[in-house]
Scaffold this motif. Structure first.
Motif, PDB file in Angstrom:
ATOM      1  N   VAL A  69       0.835  -1.201   0.000  1.00  0.00           N
ATOM      2  CA  VAL A  69       0.000   0.000   0.000  1.00  0.00           C
ATOM      3  C   VAL A  69       0.872   1.254   0.000  1.00  0.00           C
ATOM      4  CG1 VAL A  69      -1.597   1.353   1.425  1.00  0.00           C
ATOM      5  CG2 VAL A  69      -2.041  -1.056   1.013  1.00  0.00           C
ATOM      6  N   LEU A  70       1.931   1.262   0.797  1.00  0.00           N
ATOM      7  CA  LEU A  70       2.821   2.422   0.833  1.00  0.00           C
ATOM      8  C   LEU A  70       3.539   2.627  -0.498  1.00  0.00           C
ATOM      9  CD1 LEU A  70       4.356   2.148   4.403  1.00  0.00           C
ATOM     10  CD2 LEU A  70       2.824   3.917   3.550  1.00  0.00           C
ATOM     11  N   LEU A  83       3.916   5.695  -5.539  1.00  0.00           N
ATOM     12  CA  LEU A  83       3.872   5.734  -7.004  1.00  0.00           C
ATOM     13  C   LEU A  83       2.749   6.643  -7.508  1.00  0.00           C
ATOM     14  CD1 LEU A  83       4.629   2.015  -7.917  1.00  0.00           C
ATOM     15  CD2 LEU A  83       6.026   4.008  -8.456  1.00  0.00           C
ATOM     16  N   CYS A  84       1.614   6.618  -6.847  1.00  0.00           N
ATOM     17  CA  CYS A  84       0.505   7.491  -7.252  1.00  0.00           C
ATOM     18  C   CYS A  84       0.842   8.964  -7.018  1.00  0.00           C
ATOM     19  CB  CYS A  84      -0.765   7.121  -6.494  1.00  0.00           C
ATOM     20  SG  CYS A  84      -1.495   5.568  -7.017  1.00  0.00           S
ATOM     21  N   PHE A  98       7.214  12.605   1.189  1.00  0.00           N
ATOM     22  CA  PHE A  98       8.370  12.449   2.069  1.00  0.00           C
ATOM     23  C   PHE A  98       7.992  11.643   3.314  1.00  0.00           C
ATOM     24  CE2 PHE A  98      11.057  16.390   0.752  1.00  0.00           C
ATOM     25  CZ  PHE A  98      11.071  15.931  -0.547  1.00  0.00           C
ATOM     26  N   LEU A  99       6.818  11.916   3.855  1.00  0.00           N
ATOM     27  CA  LEU A  99       6.348  11.194   5.038  1.00  0.00           C
ATOM     28  C   LEU A  99       6.128   9.713   4.734  1.00  0.00           C
ATOM     29  CD1 LEU A  99       5.437  11.533   7.994  1.00  0.00           C
ATOM     30  CD2 LEU A  99       3.128  11.854   7.105  1.00  0.00           C
ATOM     31  N   MET A 100       5.528   9.417   3.595  1.00  0.00           N
ATOM     32  CA  MET A 100       5.302   8.013   3.201  1.00  0.00           C
ATOM     33  C   MET A 100       6.632   7.277   3.015  1.00  0.00           C
ATOM     34  SD  MET A 100       2.116   7.186   2.875  1.00  0.00           S
ATOM     35  CE  MET A 100       0.583   8.043   2.943  1.00  0.00           C
ATOM     36  N   CYS A 159      10.483   3.261   5.051  1.00  0.00           N
ATOM     37  CA  CYS A 159      11.813   2.868   5.538  1.00  0.00           C
ATOM     38  C   CYS A 159      11.747   2.385   6.986  1.00  0.00           C
ATOM     39  CB  CYS A 159      12.790   4.029   5.417  1.00  0.00           C
ATOM     40  SG  CYS A 159      13.361   4.331   3.755  1.00  0.00           S
ATOM     41  N   PHE A 160      10.979   3.092   7.816  1.00  0.00           N
ATOM     42  CA  PHE A 160      10.863   2.722   9.218  1.00  0.00           C
ATOM     43  C   PHE A 160      10.221   1.349   9.385  1.00  0.00           C
ATOM     44  CE2 PHE A 160       8.533   2.832  13.279  1.00  0.00           C
ATOM     45  CZ  PHE A 160       9.617   2.967  14.143  1.00  0.00           C
ATOM     46  N   ILE A 161       9.191   1.071   8.606  1.00  0.00           N
ATOM     47  CA  ILE A 161       8.519  -0.233   8.697  1.00  0.00           C
ATOM     48  C   ILE A 161       9.459  -1.357   8.278  1.00  0.00           C
ATOM     49  CG2 ILE A 161       6.717  -1.625   7.584  1.00  0.00           C
ATOM     50  CD1 ILE A 161       4.911   0.799   7.815  1.00  0.00           C
TER      51      ILE A 161
END
Length: 136
Positions: free
Chosen positions: A12-13, A18-19, A53-55, A60-62
């Motif tokens: 999903v991320l 990409l969207c 940027f947040l996504m 990366c964190f996940i």
């Protein structure tokens, strides 16, 4: 169950990123062909830059928390680039300079799209590999 949640969230991320990048590219191409004025184009692009940027940071964190080191290390350069742009305050598109930087802005986003497609393919391969390991 946690692994399934990780894969769903990861896909999903990636698709959301990409969207967002595709939307930015469409706006820049519309600006290039004079379908939209520079103010509208830059304001719409700037609205989705921080969510992008947040996504990327969440992705990366996940991967870091889930222990998927290879995908984390591959996605880290894009996160570093985004953080560097943010720290230098060069992350927003400037309405007065958009025509001068249009090719650079498009190339930057195309590179990010290509990078995300590689990560998406590697994620699918990693998913298949983990599923075949569980079967055997």
């Amino acid at each position: 169950m946690a692994e399934v949640f990780y894969w769903i969230l990861s896909f999903v991320l990636i698709l959301t990123l990409l969207c967002l990048l595709g939307y930015q590219l469409i706006l820049l191409v519309d600006l290039e062909f004079d379908y939209i004025n520079p103010y509208d184009s830059t304001s719409r692009v700037n609205q989705v830059i921080l969510p992008e940027f947040l996504m990327q940071g969440i992705f990366c964190f996940i991967n870091l928390i889930a222990g998927h080191w290879f995908i984390f290390l591959i996605s880290l350069p894009c996160l570093y680039f985004n953080v560097r742009l943010y720290i230098k305050r060069e992350h927003f598109a400037d309405v007065t300079e958009i025509y001068n930087k249009l090719n650079w802005e498009k190339k930057k986003r195309l590179f990010k799209v290509g990078h995300l497609i590689v990560i998406f393919v590697l994620s699918i391969l990693s998913l298949v590999w983990s599923l075949t390991d569980e079967v055997h």
